[in-house]
Design an enzyme around this catalytic site. Structure first.
Site, PDB file in Angstrom:
ATOM      1  N   ASP A  96       0.628  -1.237   0.170  1.00 47.02           N
ATOM      2  CA  ASP A  96       0.227   0.078  -0.457  1.00 47.02           C
ATOM      3  C   ASP A  96       1.345   1.404   0.235  1.00 47.02           C
ATOM      4  O   ASP A  96       1.923   0.865   0.269  1.00 47.02           O
ATOM      5  CB  ASP A  96      -1.077  -0.405   1.091  1.00 47.02           C
ATOM      6  CG  ASP A  96      -2.053   0.651   1.207  1.00 47.02           C
ATOM      7  OD1 ASP A  96      -2.311   1.393  -0.228  1.00 47.02           O
ATOM      8  OD2 ASP A  96      -2.907   1.314   1.968  1.00 47.02           O
ATOM      9  N   VAL A 136       0.647   4.181   1.877  1.00 47.94           N
ATOM     10  CA  VAL A 136       0.596   4.796   3.367  1.00 47.94           C
ATOM     11  C   VAL A 136       0.280   3.910   4.605  1.00 47.94           C
ATOM     12  O   VAL A 136      -0.798   3.935   4.055  1.00 47.94           O
ATOM     13  CB  VAL A 136       0.186   6.510   3.310  1.00 47.94           C
ATOM     14  CG1 VAL A 136      -1.500   6.180   2.586  1.00 47.94           C
ATOM     15  CG2 VAL A 136       0.794   6.649   4.746  1.00 47.94           C
ATOM     16  N   ASP A 137       1.121   3.876   5.056  1.00 52.80           N
ATOM     17  CA  ASP A 137       0.114   3.158   6.805  1.00 52.80           C
ATOM     18  C   ASP A 137      -0.224   4.700   7.690  1.00 52.80           C
ATOM     19  O   ASP A 137       0.381   4.998   8.281  1.00 52.80           O
ATOM     20  CB  ASP A 137       1.320   2.312   7.347  1.00 52.80           C
ATOM     21  CG  ASP A 137       0.296   1.667   8.622  1.00 52.80           C
ATOM     22  OD1 ASP A 137      -0.160   2.044   9.542  1.00 52.80           O
ATOM     23  OD2 ASP A 137       1.346   0.789   9.407  1.00 52.80           O
ATOM     24  N   ASP A 138      -1.304   4.774   7.811  1.00 57.92           N
ATOM     25  CA  ASP A 138      -2.086   5.776   8.699  1.00 57.92           C
ATOM     26  C   ASP A 138      -2.201   5.237   9.915  1.00 57.92           C
ATOM     27  O   ASP A 138      -1.713   5.047  10.297  1.00 57.92           O
ATOM     28  CB  ASP A 138      -2.920   6.817   7.951  1.00 57.92           C
ATOM     29  CG  ASP A 138      -3.246   7.516   8.662  1.00 57.92           C
ATOM     30  OD1 ASP A 138      -2.568   8.546   9.505  1.00 57.92           O
ATOM     31  OD2 ASP A 138      -3.955   8.783   8.369  1.00 57.92           O
ATOM     32  N   THR A 139      -3.188   5.317  10.025  1.00 60.30           N
ATOM     33  CA  THR A 139      -4.185   4.772  11.277  1.00 60.30           C
ATOM     34  C   THR A 139      -3.901   3.056  11.519  1.00 60.30           C
ATOM     35  O   THR A 139      -4.335   2.862  12.370  1.00 60.30           O
ATOM     36  CB  THR A 139      -5.159   4.996  11.304  1.00 60.30           C
ATOM     37  OG1 THR A 139      -6.415   4.568  10.449  1.00 60.30           O
ATOM     38  CG2 THR A 139      -6.082   6.387  11.543  1.00 60.30           C
ATOM     39  N   THR A 185      -6.022   0.684  10.091  1.00 57.02           N
ATOM     40  CA  THR A 185      -6.621   0.380   9.760  1.00 57.02           C
ATOM     41  C   THR A 185      -7.453  -0.703   9.038  1.00 57.02           C
ATOM     42  O   THR A 185      -7.306  -1.522   9.311  1.00 57.02           O
ATOM     43  CB  THR A 185      -8.339   1.294  10.043  1.00 57.02           C
ATOM     44  OG1 THR A 185      -8.343   2.226  11.562  1.00 57.02           O
ATOM     45  CG2 THR A 185      -9.266   0.221   9.876  1.00 57.02           C
ATOM     46  N   THR A 186      -6.772   0.198   7.936  1.00 59.79           N
ATOM     47  CA  THR A 186      -6.844  -0.763   6.228  1.00 59.79           C
ATOM     48  C   THR A 186      -5.321  -1.814   5.935  1.00 59.79           C
ATOM     49  O   THR A 186      -5.740  -3.144   6.161  1.00 59.79           O
ATOM     50  CB  THR A 186      -6.315  -0.089   5.484  1.00 59.79           C
ATOM     51  OG1 THR A 186      -6.993   1.167   5.187  1.00 59.79           O
ATOM     52  CG2 THR A 186      -6.867  -0.775   3.880  1.00 59.79           C
ATOM     53  N   ILE A 209       0.019  13.288   3.105  1.00 60.30           N
ATOM     54  CA  ILE A 209       1.163  12.993   2.104  1.00 60.30           C
ATOM     55  C   ILE A 209       0.306  13.019   0.326  1.00 60.30           C
ATOM     56  O   ILE A 209      -0.457  12.326   0.787  1.00 60.30           O
ATOM     57  CB  ILE A 209       1.677  11.920   1.893  1.00 60.30           C
ATOM     58  CG1 ILE A 209       2.407  11.629   3.358  1.00 60.30           C
ATOM     59  CG2 ILE A 209       2.818  11.708   1.199  1.00 60.30           C
ATOM     60  CD1 ILE A 209       2.818  10.387   3.964  1.00 60.30           C
TER      61      ILE A 209
HETATM   62  P1  5GP Z   1      -5.214   3.582   7.079  1.00 59.90           P
HETATM   63  O1  5GP Z   1      -6.250   2.453   6.799  1.00 59.90           O
HETATM   64  O2  5GP Z   1      -3.691   3.935   7.524  1.00 59.90           O
HETATM   65  O3  5GP Z   1      -5.885   5.163   7.975  1.00 59.90           O
HETATM   66  O4  5GP Z   1      -5.305   4.635   6.270  1.00 59.90           O
HETATM   67  C1  5GP Z   1      -5.443   4.381   5.045  1.00 59.90           C
HETATM   68  C2  5GP Z   1      -5.880   4.673   3.757  1.00 59.90           C
HETATM   69  O5  5GP Z   1      -5.840   6.315   3.783  1.00 59.90           O
HETATM   70  C3  5GP Z   1      -4.542   4.969   2.650  1.00 59.90           C
HETATM   71  O6  5GP Z   1      -4.643   3.760   2.192  1.00 59.90           O
HETATM   72  C4  5GP Z   1      -4.602   6.238   1.676  1.00 59.90           C
HETATM   73  O7  5GP Z   1      -5.522   5.986   0.957  1.00 59.90           O
HETATM   74  C5  5GP Z   1      -5.668   7.226   3.025  1.00 59.90           C
HETATM   75  N1  5GP Z   1      -4.577   8.038   3.094  1.00 59.90           N
HETATM   76  C6  5GP Z   1      -4.238   7.718   4.828  1.00 59.90           C
HETATM   77  N2  5GP Z   1      -3.010   9.059   5.217  1.00 59.90           N
HETATM   78  C7  5GP Z   1      -3.292   9.411   3.558  1.00 59.90           C
HETATM   79  C8  5GP Z   1      -2.312  10.727   3.344  1.00 59.90           C
HETATM   80  O8  5GP Z   1      -1.576  11.371   3.915  1.00 59.90           O
HETATM   81  N3  5GP Z   1      -2.801  10.694   1.788  1.00 59.90           N
HETATM   82  C9  5GP Z   1      -2.948  10.248   0.865  1.00 59.90           C
HETATM   83  N4  5GP Z   1      -3.125  10.654  -0.529  1.00 59.90           N
HETATM   84  N5  5GP Z   1      -3.980   9.232   1.620  1.00 59.90           N
HETATM   85  C10 5GP Z   1      -3.489   8.900   2.658  1.00 59.90           C
END
Ligand code: 5GP
Length: 210
Positions: A110, A112-115, A117-118, A185
């Site tokens: 993927d 980005v790893d933000d939270t 959750t995905t 990002i």
């Molecule tokens: P997570 O499940 O880790 O919170 O993030 C899942 C999705 O949120 C990522 O695959 C991406 O699509 C979106 N996302 C989270 N943070 C960012 C960011 O900083 N930039 C972008 N473009 N997408 C993000």
């Protein structure tokens, strides 16, 4: 509003190139599963760098996951972080297709790893499907272990909502090309005007901010 960082196609390419050596060292993937849409481009670039002479290209499969609080929240490109993962695309669940995942080293890709959750959802659900396939295979699957790895371009250094298997984390099978703060990002494939995007990236670079 969160700080934004602008990532260019060249930078994505270089992050994949730089990470390939570690990925090959820690975990020799035999299959990649790209989480769409952000994982597609990194997975494809990575494949070129993971290719071993004389060996076939590593196949890439795709799943689509969306994380939304509610659909169509706003015009703001900085999406409201969501809590619910929705499957928009999944693997072909026919038994033939799923048994082909048994015994593989599977790298989930993927952007980005933000939270988290995905990624938690993807690893948990894919592992469930593989376990079911293994049960269907019975004796034939004995000793065939499926190993999971994760590669992301960016990991945000923040408190995560999701978790990944401890053996993945401690075994070096979670790999992030860059660790950043809790910033937003901007990836090049989301840009409407790529020249402007690259200009903003260069400007930040000159200020030592990217
Ligand atoms: P997570 O499940 O880790 O919170 O993030 C899942 C999705 O949120 C990522 O695959 C991406 O699509 C979106 N996302 C989270 N943070 C960012 C960011 O900083 N930039 C972008 N473009 N997408 C993000």
């Amino acid at each position: 509003m969160a700080e934004k960082i602008y990532v260019t196609y060249n930078e994505v390419h270089k992050l994949c190139a730089r990470s390939a050596k570690d990925i090959l060292h820690e975990f020799q993937p035999t299959l990649m599963i790209a989480i769409g849409g952000g994982g597609y481009v990194p997975a494809r670039i990575l494949r070129s760098f993971l290719k071993q002479p004389g060996a076939p290209n590593i196949p890439i499969q795709a799943i689509g996951l969306s994380l939304y609080e509610q659909l169509g929240v706003s015009d703001n490109p900085i999406e409201t972080p969501g809590t619910k993962v929705t499957r928009t695309q999944w693997l072909d669940l026919s038994s033939l297709s799923m048994t082909s995942l048994v015994g593989k080293n599977i790298l989930i890709v993927d952007e980005v790893d933000d939270t988290r959750t995905t990624l938690e959802y993807a690893v948990r659900e894919l592992e469930k499907d593989v376990q079911e396939a293994k049960e269907r295979m019975g004796k034939e699957a004995e000793g065939m272990e499926t190993r999971w790895g994760v590669f992301v371009l960016h990991n945000k250094d923040k408190t995560k909502k999701g978790t990944l298997p401890t053996d993945m984390m401690s075994g070096g099978r979670y790999m992030a090309a860059r660790t950043v703060g809790d910033v937003w990002i901007c990836y090049p494939w989301e840009a409407k005007d790529i020249e402007e995007h690259d200009r903003l990236a260069a400007e930040a670079e000159a200020k030592g901010k990217n």
